[in-house]
Design an enzyme around this catalytic site. Structure first.
Site, PDB file in Angstrom:
ATOM      1  N   HIS A 315      56.368  39.801  38.350  1.00 24.70           N
ATOM      2  CA  HIS A 315      55.375  40.156  37.332  1.00 24.70           C
ATOM      3  C   HIS A 315      56.061  40.269  35.982  1.00 24.70           C
ATOM      4  O   HIS A 315      57.196  40.750  35.913  1.00 24.70           O
ATOM      5  CB  HIS A 315      54.687  41.489  37.670  1.00 24.70           C
ATOM      6  CG  HIS A 315      53.404  41.672  36.942  1.00 24.70           C
ATOM      7  ND1 HIS A 315      53.342  42.159  35.657  1.00 24.70           N
ATOM      8  CD2 HIS A 315      52.127  41.392  37.304  1.00 24.70           C
ATOM      9  CE1 HIS A 315      52.079  42.191  35.271  1.00 24.70           C
ATOM     10  NE2 HIS A 315      51.323  41.722  36.249  1.00 24.70           N
ATOM     11  N   ASP A 372      48.366  40.307  43.838  1.00 25.25           N
ATOM     12  CA  ASP A 372      47.726  39.124  44.408  1.00 25.25           C
ATOM     13  C   ASP A 372      48.371  38.622  45.689  1.00 25.25           C
ATOM     14  O   ASP A 372      47.818  37.759  46.363  1.00 25.25           O
ATOM     15  CB  ASP A 372      47.624  38.030  43.351  1.00 25.25           C
ATOM     16  CG  ASP A 372      46.616  38.457  42.306  1.00 25.25           C
ATOM     17  OD1 ASP A 372      45.516  38.843  42.716  1.00 25.25           O
ATOM     18  OD2 ASP A 372      46.952  38.482  41.115  1.00 25.25           O
TER      19      ASP A 372
HETATM   20  C1  SDX Z   1      48.726  38.112  37.684  1.00 28.85           C
HETATM   21  O1  SDX Z   1      50.117  39.640  33.224  1.00 28.85           O
HETATM   22  C2  SDX Z   1      49.336  40.235  34.024  1.00 28.85           C
HETATM   23  O2  SDX Z   1      49.019  41.389  33.817  1.00 28.85           O
HETATM   24  C3  SDX Z   1      48.801  39.378  35.151  1.00 28.85           C
HETATM   25  C4  SDX Z   1      48.028  40.116  36.296  1.00 28.85           C
HETATM   26  C5  SDX Z   1      46.697  40.672  35.817  1.00 28.85           C
HETATM   27  O3  SDX Z   1      46.189  41.610  36.449  1.00 28.85           O
HETATM   28  O4  SDX Z   1      46.131  40.120  34.857  1.00 28.85           O
HETATM   29  O5  SDX Z   1      48.819  41.152  36.868  1.00 28.85           O
HETATM   30  C6  SDX Z   1      47.659  39.103  37.416  1.00 28.85           C
HETATM   31  O6  SDX Z   1      48.731  37.072  37.045  1.00 28.85           O
HETATM   32  C7  SDX Z   1      49.818  38.434  38.720  1.00 28.85           C
HETATM   33  C8  SDX Z   1      50.911  37.379  38.794  1.00 28.85           C
HETATM   34  C9  SDX Z   1      50.507  36.329  39.818  1.00 28.85           C
HETATM   35  N1  SDX Z   1      51.456  35.203  39.837  1.00 28.85           N
HETATM   36  C10 SDX Z   1      52.263  34.931  40.868  1.00 28.85           C
HETATM   37  O7  SDX Z   1      52.341  35.662  41.858  1.00 28.85           O
HETATM   38  C11 SDX Z   1      53.021  33.645  40.782  1.00 28.85           C
HETATM   39  C12 SDX Z   1      54.472  33.855  41.162  1.00 28.85           C
HETATM   40  N2  SDX Z   1      55.084  34.654  40.130  1.00 28.85           N
HETATM   41  C13 SDX Z   1      55.817  34.023  39.074  1.00 28.85           C
HETATM   42  O8  SDX Z   1      55.461  32.745  38.724  1.00 28.85           O
HETATM   43  C14 SDX Z   1      56.236  34.966  37.943  1.00 28.85           C
HETATM   44  O9  SDX Z   1      56.907  36.033  38.522  1.00 28.85           O
HETATM   45  C15 SDX Z   1      55.206  35.471  36.939  1.00 28.85           C
HETATM   46  C16 SDX Z   1      54.402  34.339  36.310  1.00 28.85           C
HETATM   47  C17 SDX Z   1      54.250  36.464  37.564  1.00 28.85           C
HETATM   48  C18 SDX Z   1      55.967  36.182  35.784  1.00 28.85           C
HETATM   49  O10 SDX Z   1      56.718  35.236  35.091  1.00 28.85           O
HETATM   50  P1  SDX Z   1      57.842  35.658  34.044  1.00 28.85           P
HETATM   51  O11 SDX Z   1      57.538  36.974  33.449  1.00 28.85           O
HETATM   52  O12 SDX Z   1      58.032  34.515  33.096  1.00 28.85           O
HETATM   53  O13 SDX Z   1      59.104  35.795  35.016  1.00 28.85           O
HETATM   54  P2  SDX Z   1      60.539  36.019  34.562  1.00 28.85           P
HETATM   55  O14 SDX Z   1      60.970  35.009  33.571  1.00 28.85           O
HETATM   56  O15 SDX Z   1      60.674  37.435  34.063  1.00 28.85           O
HETATM   57  O16 SDX Z   1      61.409  35.782  35.879  1.00 28.85           O
HETATM   58  C19 SDX Z   1      62.684  36.315  35.945  1.00 28.85           C
HETATM   59  C20 SDX Z   1      63.488  35.607  36.998  1.00 28.85           C
HETATM   60  C21 SDX Z   1      63.666  34.113  36.753  1.00 28.85           C
HETATM   61  O17 SDX Z   1      64.920  33.792  37.375  1.00 28.85           O
HETATM   62  P3  SDX Z   1      66.243  33.686  36.431  1.00 28.85           P
HETATM   63  O18 SDX Z   1      66.001  32.563  35.470  1.00 28.85           O
HETATM   64  O19 SDX Z   1      66.423  35.024  35.771  1.00 28.85           O
HETATM   65  O20 SDX Z   1      67.351  33.376  37.423  1.00 28.85           O
HETATM   66  O21 SDX Z   1      62.833  35.692  38.277  1.00 28.85           O
HETATM   67  C22 SDX Z   1      62.564  34.389  38.771  1.00 28.85           C
HETATM   68  C23 SDX Z   1      62.565  33.483  37.547  1.00 28.85           C
HETATM   69  O22 SDX Z   1      62.837  32.152  37.921  1.00 28.85           O
HETATM   70  N3  SDX Z   1      61.239  34.460  39.389  1.00 28.85           N
HETATM   71  C24 SDX Z   1      60.957  34.035  40.622  1.00 28.85           C
HETATM   72  C25 SDX Z   1      59.610  34.359  40.840  1.00 28.85           C
HETATM   73  N4  SDX Z   1      59.126  34.971  39.739  1.00 28.85           N
HETATM   74  C26 SDX Z   1      60.120  35.025  38.851  1.00 28.85           C
HETATM   75  N5  SDX Z   1      61.701  33.417  41.548  1.00 28.85           N
HETATM   76  C27 SDX Z   1      61.097  33.102  42.711  1.00 28.85           C
HETATM   77  N6  SDX Z   1      59.792  33.380  42.992  1.00 28.85           N
HETATM   78  C28 SDX Z   1      59.041  34.020  42.069  1.00 28.85           C
HETATM   79  N7  SDX Z   1      57.768  34.288  42.325  1.00 28.85           N
END
Ligand code: SDX
Length: 437
Positions: A315, A372
């Site tokens: 998140h 989710d």
């Molecule tokens: C919702 O914003 C809100 O409030 C949204 C929400 C709402 O109520 O409106 O809460 C609803 O949208 C929930 C999120 C649902 N999405 C997912 O579950 C999809 C999977 N999650 C990711 O795509 C991701 O974690 C996000 C989109 C939720 C957040 O993206 P960010 O903030 O850009 O993530 P980040 O850059 O801070 O990630 C940090 C690290 C990265 O690795 P490094 O480059 O540091 O090595 O974590 C990794 C990312 O690659 N990473 C993941 C991951 N999520 C982040 N690696 C593997 N699997 C994942 N799911």
């Protein structure tokens, strides 16, 4: 008001400027950079708005480190335990919890507006039978603007209130109608004797042609479905400046029709990184197929050369835990036990959760299951079709979208949203005729 400032020194020109720091009620102090360009000639660059407050809002407060979520000051766990979805919707829209009379009036208004114009059903019928329900939602909610446009005075608070109410009230009717269209069954009219979630389930699952009415005979689902749905809707009702709510605000800033603005929000919600994640979680679980394949998928999620991400994990704001996920996780386990679900996907999900939570990659990056991850599993247990999962999110989030729309439209300082960009393209050059290229 705080007189705190922050000094910025331009090392190239040795010029400095002081920028005011604004304090909210809670949360990080925020630097007001709006005069930065006129003072020093710089814009700021912040992809994904990771450090940028795009607006002031008094609706929802989130502390991502502490896992705290407040709506108008009330903690989400108290609202989840004690209130109904429409009570929360009222709170978001009107700033205060309703008294009994206010709630009764609000509920009866929502019921009154839940019917849709017969001609709107023609828009739904126009879609191919296999259209994704979210595609239909974007189109049909947007087309409400064609029904409510000419008489709309957006400077009139009462007109704005009615528009917000209409959206909240009609969303379940439209959503269920889209579902019925996609399975080729007859449209079920809303019923005023049912509460919000019951009415939605009835419109989804009743089949008048067979003299079967879901709500009277509890024919298709467990009776606890409406209760669980009410909880899920409360947990999804609002979440500050998430991507879809920001989209609604951005579209509203042009003075666009509110129904079109909410349609823009629905489009933004659909993506798998946002509201589409609940559907994506189920697809992922199906792709994994068996617990023995979990390590393979965990490995892929960690591989920077693989675009695969573990859906339902991580998140932008929560770096400790998502308080909604904590509440919903409990419900998820109880529901699965109560319904004695034998779907192997549920066991798979629980095993994936356990393995990921122990993995160093996820621990180091503070990637926890978000709301989710569990909502998709619960919707599956309630026998909501998988392609309707994000539509369910839409119903709940409409409460938040219309509240932000109301807040934004009543802001005397509202301006059109117009971000700048850092241009990285080619510099000026002369046009060459076709035979010279
Ligand atoms: C919702 O914003 C809100 O409030 C949204 C929400 C709402 O109520 O409106 O809460 C609803 O949208 C929930 C999120 C649902 N999405 C997912 O579950 C999809 C999977 N999650 C990711 O795509 C991701 O974690 C996000 C989109 C939720 C957040 O993206 P960010 O903030 O850009 O993530 P980040 O850059 O801070 O990630 C940090 C690290 C990265 O690795 P490094 O480059 O540091 O090595 O974590 C990794 C990312 O690659 N990473 C993941 C991951 N999520 C982040 N690696 C593997 N699997 C994942 N799911």
């Amino acid at each position: 008001m705080s007189k705190q400032t922050i000094s910025i020194l331009d090392n190239t020109t040795a010029r400095t400027t002081d920028l005011p720091v604004i304090e909210g009620t809670l949360g990080h102090p925020t630097v007001d950079i709006h005069a930065l360009n006129s003072k020093l000639g710089y814009f700021t660059y912040d992809p994904g708005f990771a450090s940028t407050a795009s607006c002031k809002s008094a609706i929802t407060y989130i502390d991502g480190e502490a896992g705290l979520l407040l709506h108008r000051g009330y903690p989400i766990d108290q609202l989840a335990e004690k209130s109904s979805f429409l009570e929360v919707a009222y709170l978001l829209m009107h700033s205060e919890l309703p008294n009994q009379h206010e709630l009764d009036t609000f509920v009866s208004e929502v019921k009154r507006y839940s019917i849709i114009h017969e001609k709107l059903r023609g828009f739904i019928d126009g879609f191919h039978y296999d259209a994704h329900p979210m595609a239909m939602m974007v189109g049909v909610v947007g087309s409400l603007s064609a029904f409510y446009h000419s008489e709309l005075d957006m400077e009139d608070p009462e007109h704005r209130r009615i528009s917000a109410l209409r959206l909240l009230a009609k969303m379940p009717t439209i959503a269920a109608a889209c579902h019925k269209h996609s399975i080729g069954e007859a449209f079920i009219y809303p019923r005023e004797d049912l509460e919000y979630c019951e009415n939605f389930l009835n419109m989804m699952f009743s089949r008048p042609s067979h003299q079967q009415f879901y709500i009277d005979q509890h024919h298709y689902l467990d009776p606890m479905a409406a209760k669980v749905l009410n909880l899920l809707f409360i947990l999804h009702a609002d979440h500050g400046q998430n991507a879809s709510t920001s989209t609604v605000r951005l579209a509203s800033s042009t003075g666009a029709n509110p129904y079109a603005c909410i349609a823009a929000g629905i489009a933004a919600l659909w993506g798998p990184a946002h509201g589409g994640a609940n559907e994506a979680v189920l697809s992922m679980l199906e792709d994994i197929g068996h617990p023995r394949r979990i390590p393979e998928f965990i490995k892929r999620a960690k591989d920077k050369n693989d675009s695969f991400k573990l859906m339902g994990f991580g998140h932008r704001v929560y770096k400790n835990f998502d308080p909604r996920a904590t509440i919903i996780r409990q419900t998820c386990h109880t529901l699965l036990d109560n319904l004695a679900c034998e779907d192997p996907l549920f066991d798979l999900a629980m095993e994936l959760e356990e393995i990921a939570l122990m993995d160093d990659y996820f621990i180091e990056r503070k990637l926890y299951p978000n709301v989710d991850f569990y909502s998709g599993i619960i919707y599956k247990a309630l026998r909501i079709p998988v392609n309707m999962f994000t539509v369910m999110f839409t119903l709940a989030r409409t409460a938040g979208w219309v509240s932000h729309w109301l807040e934004f439209m009543s802001d005397p300082n509202r301006r059109i949203s117009r971000p700048r960009q850092l241009y990285v393209g080619v510099g000026p050059r002369d046009y060459a005729p076709l035979d010279k290229r």
